[in-house]
Write a protein that holds these residues in place. Structure first.
Motif, PDB file in Angstrom:
ATOM      1  N   TYR A 232      -4.108   6.514   1.134  1.00  0.00           N
ATOM      2  CA  TYR A 232      -3.338   5.326   0.787  1.00  0.00           C
ATOM      3  C   TYR A 232      -4.057   4.539  -0.288  1.00  0.00           C
ATOM      4  CZ  TYR A 232      -0.528   6.329   4.891  1.00  0.00           C
ATOM      5  OH  TYR A 232       0.305   6.937   5.789  1.00  0.00           O
TER       6      TYR A 232
ATOM      7  N   GLU B 179       0.845  -1.181   0.000  1.00  0.00           N
ATOM      8  CA  GLU B 179       0.000   0.000   0.000  1.00  0.00           C
ATOM      9  C   GLU B 179       0.889   1.243   0.000  1.00  0.00           C
ATOM     10  OE1 GLU B 179      -3.417   0.798   3.030  1.00  0.00           O
ATOM     11  OE2 GLU B 179      -1.564   1.270   4.097  1.00  0.00           O
ATOM     12  N   MET B 180       0.512   2.264  -0.750  1.00  0.00           N
ATOM     13  CA  MET B 180       1.327   3.490  -0.779  1.00  0.00           C
ATOM     14  C   MET B 180       0.445   4.724  -0.895  1.00  0.00           C
ATOM     15  SD  MET B 180       4.597   2.569  -3.236  1.00  0.00           S
ATOM     16  CE  MET B 180       5.873   3.508  -2.402  1.00  0.00           C
ATOM     17  N   CYS B 181       0.960   5.848  -0.380  1.00  0.00           N
ATOM     18  CA  CYS B 181       0.224   7.089  -0.558  1.00  0.00           C
ATOM     19  C   CYS B 181       0.691   7.773  -1.846  1.00  0.00           C
ATOM     20  CB  CYS B 181       0.399   8.010   0.641  1.00  0.00           C
ATOM     21  SG  CYS B 181       2.054   8.693   0.799  1.00  0.00           S
TER      22      CYS B 181
ATOM     23  N   SER C 131      -4.233   0.959  -2.626  1.00  0.00           N
ATOM     24  CA  SER C 131      -3.815  -0.453  -2.660  1.00  0.00           C
ATOM     25  C   SER C 131      -4.596  -1.170  -3.752  1.00  0.00           C
ATOM     26  CB  SER C 131      -4.060  -1.102  -1.293  1.00  0.00           C
ATOM     27  OG  SER C 131      -5.429  -0.972  -0.948  1.00  0.00           O
TER      28      SER C 131
ATOM     29  N   THR D   8      -8.915   2.973  -2.036  1.00  0.00           N
ATOM     30  CA  THR D   8      -8.239   3.970  -1.206  1.00  0.00           C
ATOM     31  C   THR D   8      -8.684   3.879   0.244  1.00  0.00           C
ATOM     32  OG1 THR D   8      -9.970   5.580  -1.663  1.00  0.00           O
ATOM     33  CG2 THR D   8      -8.042   5.618  -3.085  1.00  0.00           C
TER      34      THR D   8
ATOM     35  N   ASP E 152       4.286   9.155  -1.985  1.00  0.00           N
ATOM     36  CA  ASP E 152       5.304   8.112  -2.055  1.00  0.00           C
ATOM     37  C   ASP E 152       5.424   7.600  -3.492  1.00  0.00           C
ATOM     38  OD1 ASP E 152       5.835   8.315   0.616  1.00  0.00           O
ATOM     39  OD2 ASP E 152       4.644   6.573   1.200  1.00  0.00           O
TER      40      ASP E 152
ATOM     41  N   HIS F  35       7.077   8.206   3.311  1.00  0.00           N
ATOM     42  CA  HIS F  35       7.550   6.959   3.941  1.00  0.00           C
ATOM     43  C   HIS F  35       8.777   6.429   3.216  1.00  0.00           C
ATOM     44  CE1 HIS F  35       3.139   7.284   4.495  1.00  0.00           C
ATOM     45  NE2 HIS F  35       3.409   6.912   5.730  1.00  0.00           N
TER      46      HIS F  35
END
Lengths: 127, 127
Positions: free
Chosen positions: A105, A65-67, A107, A97, A70, B22
Motif C-alpha cells: 500500500y 492509501e492505495m495498492c 500513501s 509504503t 488499484d 479494492h
DNA sequence: TGTTCATATAAGCATATGATAATTTAATAA
DNA sequence: TTATTAAATTATCATATGCTTATATGAACA
C-alpha cells in the motif's frame, strides 16, 4: 568602469553582454539566492509533480492509501509504468509504503505534499 | 463475480490485473479526481517549476524585477537560453514583462508563484 | 535613414525521461 | 517444496526538452 545613470537613478553599465546592465540589482539578488544545492533540490521536487501520471498518483493518494494494482486500474495504466513512477516518488520520500502480505500500500509521506497540490490547483483555477 | 473479504473488511476482487483489488476504494477515489484537463494543467504548471534554470529565474524575480541581460549575468548563462526559458514562463503567465526603451523587464505575474516557491522550500528544509 | 544594442527566434544536437515487454523477486497457500 | 500472484526490475525505444550557434526583430538615437 564608465557608468551612466538611468531615469530610475540606478547605475547602469555600458554593456549587457557579460555583466548585466544593473550591477547592484544583480549583486543584491545574488546575495539573496539560496545555495545552488537547495535550488537543485527544489527543482527536483517540482519536477516530480510535473508529470501527468505522477500528479494523478499523488492526487489519488491524497484521497486514500492505495495498492499498486488499484492505481493501475484507476489510472488505466500498465503495472510496470505505475511501479516505476511510484519508485521515483518513494525515492524522494514523497510517498511511503506499507506491506500487507503480497500487497503493498502506498500513501503520501508528508503533509506538505497535499498543500502543494492544493496551492497549485488554486493557481490553476484562478487563471 | 466472486468476492472475498480482507481482514480490513473491504471487499476484495480475485484479480488485480485489470480491475484492482479494492473496487470501492477505486470508485471513491475516481469520483474525487479532478477533471483530466485540470490535472494536465497542474502537471504543466509544476513542470515549469521543475527545472534548475527556471527555478533560479523565478527565485531571482521573486526578489526583484530584472531585465534579460541581468538574468544572464546572474545565472551565468547565454542570452538565448535565458530568453527561451522566459518565453516558456511568460506563455504560462507566470511572469510578465514591461518594456523601457530597448530593455525588457521581467517580473512575477502572480502572488501564488511566491507561495509555491516558499512552500516547496519549506518542504526541502524539513527533510 | 542607418546604426547600435537588447531581446527574440530558428535549427540542430545531445541528454533525459516515460512507456512497453519480458523477466525476476517475494510472500502466501496448498 | 511448488504454484500463485502482487510488485519490482531490466532492457529498449520513442519523445521531449534544454542548450548552442546563427540569425532576425525592433526600439532608440545620431
Amino acid at each position: 568602469m564608465p557608468q551612466i545613470t538611468s531615469r530610475h537613478n540606478k547605475s547602469v553599465s555600458e554593456t549587457c553582454e557579460t555583466i548585466g546592465i544593473h550591477p547592484e540589482a544583480i549583486s543584491m539578488v545574488s546575495a539573496k539566492m539560496p545555495d545552488s544545492s537547495f535550488l537543485i533540490e527544489l527543482a527536483d521536487l517540482f519536477k516530480l509533480f510535473g508529470d501527468n501520471t505522477r500528479i494523478r498518483i499523488l492526487w489519488a493518494l491524497s484521497e486514500s492509501e492505495m495498492c499498486v494494482c488499484d492505481l493501475c486500474a484507476l489510472l488505466e495504466m500498465k503495472q510496470p509504468a505505475v511501479s516505476h513512477q511510484l519508485k521515483n516518488l518513494k525515492q524522494a520520500r514523497i510517498v511511503k509504503t506499507r506491506r500487507e502480505g503480497k500487497v503493498i500500500y502506498y500513501s503520501l509521506d508528508d503533509t506538505h505534499i497535499r498543500s502543494l497540490l492544493n496551492l497549485g490547483m488554486e493557481h490553476i483555477q484562478e487563471m
